[in-house]
Design an enzyme around this catalytic site. Structure first.
Site, PDB file in Angstrom:
ATOM      1  N   ASP A 232       0.726  -1.087   0.078  1.00  0.00           N
ATOM      2  CA  ASP A 232      -0.014  -0.065  -0.126  1.00  0.00           C
ATOM      3  C   ASP A 232       0.912   1.328  -0.055  1.00  0.00           C
ATOM      4  OD1 ASP A 232      -2.825   1.077   0.350  1.00  0.00           O
ATOM      5  OD2 ASP A 232      -1.774   1.903   2.199  1.00  0.00           O
TER       6      ASP A 232
ATOM      7  N   GLU B 260       1.880  -0.278  -4.774  1.00  0.00           N
ATOM      8  CA  GLU B 260       0.754   0.851  -5.307  1.00  0.00           C
ATOM      9  C   GLU B 260       1.663   2.177  -5.653  1.00  0.00           C
ATOM     10  OE1 GLU B 260      -3.440   2.677  -3.730  1.00  0.00           O
ATOM     11  OE2 GLU B 260      -1.546   2.574  -2.487  1.00  0.00           O
TER      12      GLU B 260
END
Length: 616
Positions: free
Chosen positions: A328, A357
Site C-alpha cells: 500500500d 501501489e
C-alpha cells in the site's frame, strides 16, 4: 545447591515481578538468509535487565529512550531448529528465563514462485466478501462491533468465508487472490478496511486467526492458486500497541506544528520524491506527512523501525506460505528505506513478487519505481520492486468508452498508453486493472452496459502484464464513492451472508444479467489460463481508426488477434493493413462467439463488439 538450580528457583518465584508482555518476532526459522534477528522485547522496565544466553550468540542489546523496550539481536546462523534460552537479570534477585524457538523451514521455501503474468488476480475485501463464521463478527478484544446497516461499518466477512468460496474462484478461472489487509485494526470506527493496523503479528480476530490465514494459503496451494498479502509499510494504526507506548520519539514522524498527536496530513505530492526542482519542505510534506489522522507515518529512516518491518514481512511469508505482497502507498515511503525493505525480501525469496501501489498518472513517474528502471537510474535509485500498477491504463479505461473518438479520445487513449511501454524495464510485471477498492466501480461508470464491460475485460485479459479483477465486477456490481462514499464500492457480495435474498456464488442464484457478466468473465479467464501467448507473448498494436482497435499477441508457436469496436455501428475493416500481425494466417477461431472466421479482404466487426481470434 548449585547456581543453575538456584537460578531456576529464583526464576519461578520471581515471575510475578518480571514479565515480558511481548516478544516479536514470536519465533524464527533455522537456515534463513536473514539470520541476525532483532527481537523486540517489551515489558515494564525491561531495560533494567541484562541479557545473556548459553546457546545463542547475542550480537547486540540495545536500550532506547523508553525503558519498557529492549532490542536484542541474536545470531541464528548455523543454528539448528530447536528451543533456545535467553536469561534476564536485573541484579536484584529477580532473574528470569525466556525461551525462543527456531523452527524448521518448509522444504524449498526460499525458492517459492511468486505471482506473474500467467496469473489473474482477484481482489476482494474480506469484510464484504463472505461471512463464514458468525461467531467472530464481534469480539471482546476489539472495539468496533458488527453492523451491516452502516456503509462504513463492519459487516462480518472473514477468512472462513473466503475458504468456503474457493470453489467459486477456481471455477471462475482466478489463479491468485489479493485480499485487502487482514491484520488487526482496532480503530473504534471504519476499521473494516484494516489499513490502520494495530498488531502486525496478528490476524484481526473478526477475520479469524493466524492459523486460519495459513489454512487459506494451504487450501489455495492445493488448487494451484496463489495468495497475496496486502502489506502496509508507510503507516501504522493509531491504536497499534507500539504507537500507544513509543519506543523512542523518532519512531514516527511527529510534527511539532501538528495537532497533539503529532499529526500533519501529507500533501500527497509523490512527484517530490524525484523532482530535482522540489523544495525540501514540500518533499518532507509528502514523505513525512500522515496519510490520515488514524495513520501515524512511520520513520523508516530509523533502522530499528525498518528492520522491524523487514522481519515482519519475511515472518508472514514463511509462516503463512505467501506467494506475493501488494504494498500500500509504496511511493509515500522513505524511498531508500523502502528499497532496502524490498531488496531484503527478494534476497530471501528470489522468485517472489511484490507489487507496489504507485498511484500516479504519468508512465515515466510510475516507471521510476520499477526495478532496474532507467529513469530511476538517472537519480541513482533502484527500488528493487518487481511490479508496479498501470494506473495510466486505468485512467484511460475509465474515460475512453464514454466519449466520441477524437485525436486524443476513445481507443487512442489505450494505444497511447502502450506507446510508452519503452519506459518500463519489464512490461510483463505491470498490474493491469479496470478498478479496485479505491475507485468507482467500472459498471457504475458505464451504467451497467454489458458490451462495454466485455470490451474492458477483453482488453485487461489480453494485453501485456498481470490482470486483476475487483470482486463483484464479474456479476455486474455497481458503486459510486463520489456520492455514497467508499462503502458503496465495497458492497457485500450477494450470498455471502446467511439469509441473503440471493446467492450470486451459484449459477442458479444469479440473475440473468449477473450470469451474462459471469459467463463472459469465466470464459475468458479459463481460456487465458492455458494460453502462454497471453502470458509472455509479444505485443503488436495498430493505431485505432474509427475507434476500432486491433492488436496481436504472438510467440513462435501461436498468434492471437484482438479486435475491439468502441462504436455503436458495425464496422468493416480492411485486413491488408494487418498483414504483419496476421503473418499469413488465412483463418481463425473467435473464442468469444465460438465461430470460425475465414479471412478475405475485409472483416466485419459488430457494434460494441469484442473479438479474440486464435489464428490458424
Amino acid at each position: 545447591m548449585n547456581y543453575y538450580i538456584t537460578f531456576l528457583i529464583v526464576c519461578i518465584s520471581s515471575t510475578v515481578f518480571a514479565q515480558i508482555d511481548r516478544l516479536e518476532p514470536p519465533f524464527w526459522w533455522a537456515g534463513m538468509e536473514h539470520n541476525e534477528v532483532q527481537l523486540v522485547c517489551y515489558g515494564n522496565n525491561i531495560a533494567a535487565y541484562e541479557v545473556a544466553s548459553e546457546d545463542l550468540k547475542i550480537l547486540e542489546v540495545k536500550k532506547v529512550e523508553n525503558p519498557n523496550y529492549l532490542f536484542i539481536t541474536i545470531d541464528s546462523k548455523d543454528k539448528a531448529a530447536g528451543t533456545y534460552s535467553l536469561y534476564f537479570d536485573n541484579g536484584k534477585n529477580q532473574p528470569f528465563r525466556r525461551n525462543y524457538e527456531l523452527k524448521t523451514r518448509t522444504a524449498n521455501s526460499a525458492q517459492r514462485e511468486g505471482f506473474d503474468s500467467s496469473d489473474v488476480i482477484y481482489l476482494l475485501m474480506p469484510d464484504r466478501f463472505a461471512n463464514g463464521d458468525s461467531s467472530n463478527d464481534s469480539t471482546s478484544n476489539t472495539v468496533e462491533k458488527v453492523d451491516r446497516s452502516k456503509n462504513g461499518g463492519r459487516h462480518g466477512g472473514d477468512i472462513t468465508g473466503i475458504i468456503n468460496n474457493l470453489d467459486y474462484l477456481e471455477d471462475l478461472g482466478v489463479t491468485a487472490l489479493w485480499s485487502t489487509p487482514l491484520l488487526e485494526d482496532n480503530e473504534p470506527t471504519y476499521s473494516y478496511h484494516t489499513y490502520a493496523q494495530s498488531d502486525y503479528y496478528k490476524i484481526d480476530p473478526r477475520f479469524g486467526s493466524n492459523e486460519d490465514y495459513k489454512e487459506l494459503a494451504d487450501n489455495m496451494h492445493k488448487r494451484d492458486m496463489k495468495l497475496i498479502m496486502d502489506y502496509v509499510t508507510n503507516h501504522w494504526g493509531s491504536k497499534h500497541w507500539m504507537i500507544q507506548d513509543l519506543p523512542m520519539e523518532d519512531w514516527i514522524h511527529y510534527w511539532e506544528d501538528g495537532d497533539r498527536s503529532g499529526f500533519k496530513r501529507s500533501n500527497y505530492r509523490m512527484t517530490t520524491q524525484f523532482d530535482g526542482n522540489a523544495s525540501a519542505i514540500d518533499a518532507q510534506g509528502c514523505m513525512d506527512g500522515w496519510f490520515d489522522t488514524t495513520m501515524p507515518d512511520m520513520n523508516q529512516a530509523n533502522p530499528l523501525v525498518l528492520n522491524y518491518m523487514v522481519q515482519n514481512a519475511i515472518w508472514w511469508i514463511e509462516y503463512a506460505g505467501l506467494d506475493g505482497f501488494r504494498v500500500d502507498t509504496y511511493s509515500y515511503n522513505n524511498k531508500e528505506a523502502i528499497a532496502t525493505w524490498t531488496k531484503a525480501i527478494m534476497n530471501e525469496y528470489p522468485n517472489f513478487n511484490i507489487m507496489g501501489e504507485i498511484w500516479m498518472h504519468d508512465q515515466a513517474q510510475i516507471s521510476y519505481w520499477q526495478k532496474d528502471s532507467k529513469i530511476g537510474a538517472i537519480d541513482n535509485f533502484n527500488s528493487g520492486l518487481p511490479t508496479v500498477m498501470d494506473f495510466t491504463l486505468h485512467d484511460a479505461i475509465s474515460a475512453m468508452f464514454n466519449e466520441d473518438p477524437a485525436w486524443d479520445k476513445g481507443f487512442i487513449r489505450a494505444y497511447d498508453n502502450f506507446t510508452n511501454d519503452f519506459l518500463y524495464p519489464d512490461t510483463n510485471n505491470l498490474l493491469v486493472f479496470a478498478g479496485n477498492h479505491d475507485t468507482n466501480r467500472i459498471n457504475e461508470i458505464y451504467k451497467s452496459d454489458l458490451d462495454t464491460y466485455k470490451q474492458i475485460m477483453t482488453l485487461i485479459f489480453t494485453v501485456r502484464g498481470i490482470p486483476q479483477i475487483y470482486y463483484g465486477d464479474e456479476i455486474g456490481m455497481t458503486g459510486n464513492k463520489e456520492t455514497l462514499g467508499d462503502g458503496d464500492i465495497r458492497r457485500d457480495f450477494p450470498g455471502g451472508w446467511s439469509g441473503d435474498a440471493q446467492n450470486a456464488f451459484t449459477q442458479q442464484g444469479r440473475t440473468e444479467s449477473q450470469n451474462a457478466y459471469h459467463n463472459f468473465t469465466k470464459k475468458l479467464l479459463n481460456w487465458r489460463k492455458e494460453k502462454e501467448v497471453m502470458h509472455t507473448g509479444e505485443f503488436l498494436h495498430y493505431i485505432p481508426f474509427d475507434d476500432v482497435y486491433v492488436y496481436f499477441r504472438y510467440n513462435d508457436a501461436e498468434r492471437v488477434m484482438v479486435v475491439l469496436n468502441n462504436t455503436s455501428e458495425e464496422k468493416t475493416i480492411a485486413l491488408d493493413r494487418f498483414s504483419e500481425g496476421l503473418n499469413g494466417a488465412t483463418s481463425g477461431y473467435n473464442i468469444i462467439s465460438e465461430t470460425k472466421i475465414t479471412f478475405s479482404e475485409t472483416m466485419t466487426v459488430p457494434a460494441k463488439g469484442s473479438m479474440i481470434i486464435e489464428l490458424k
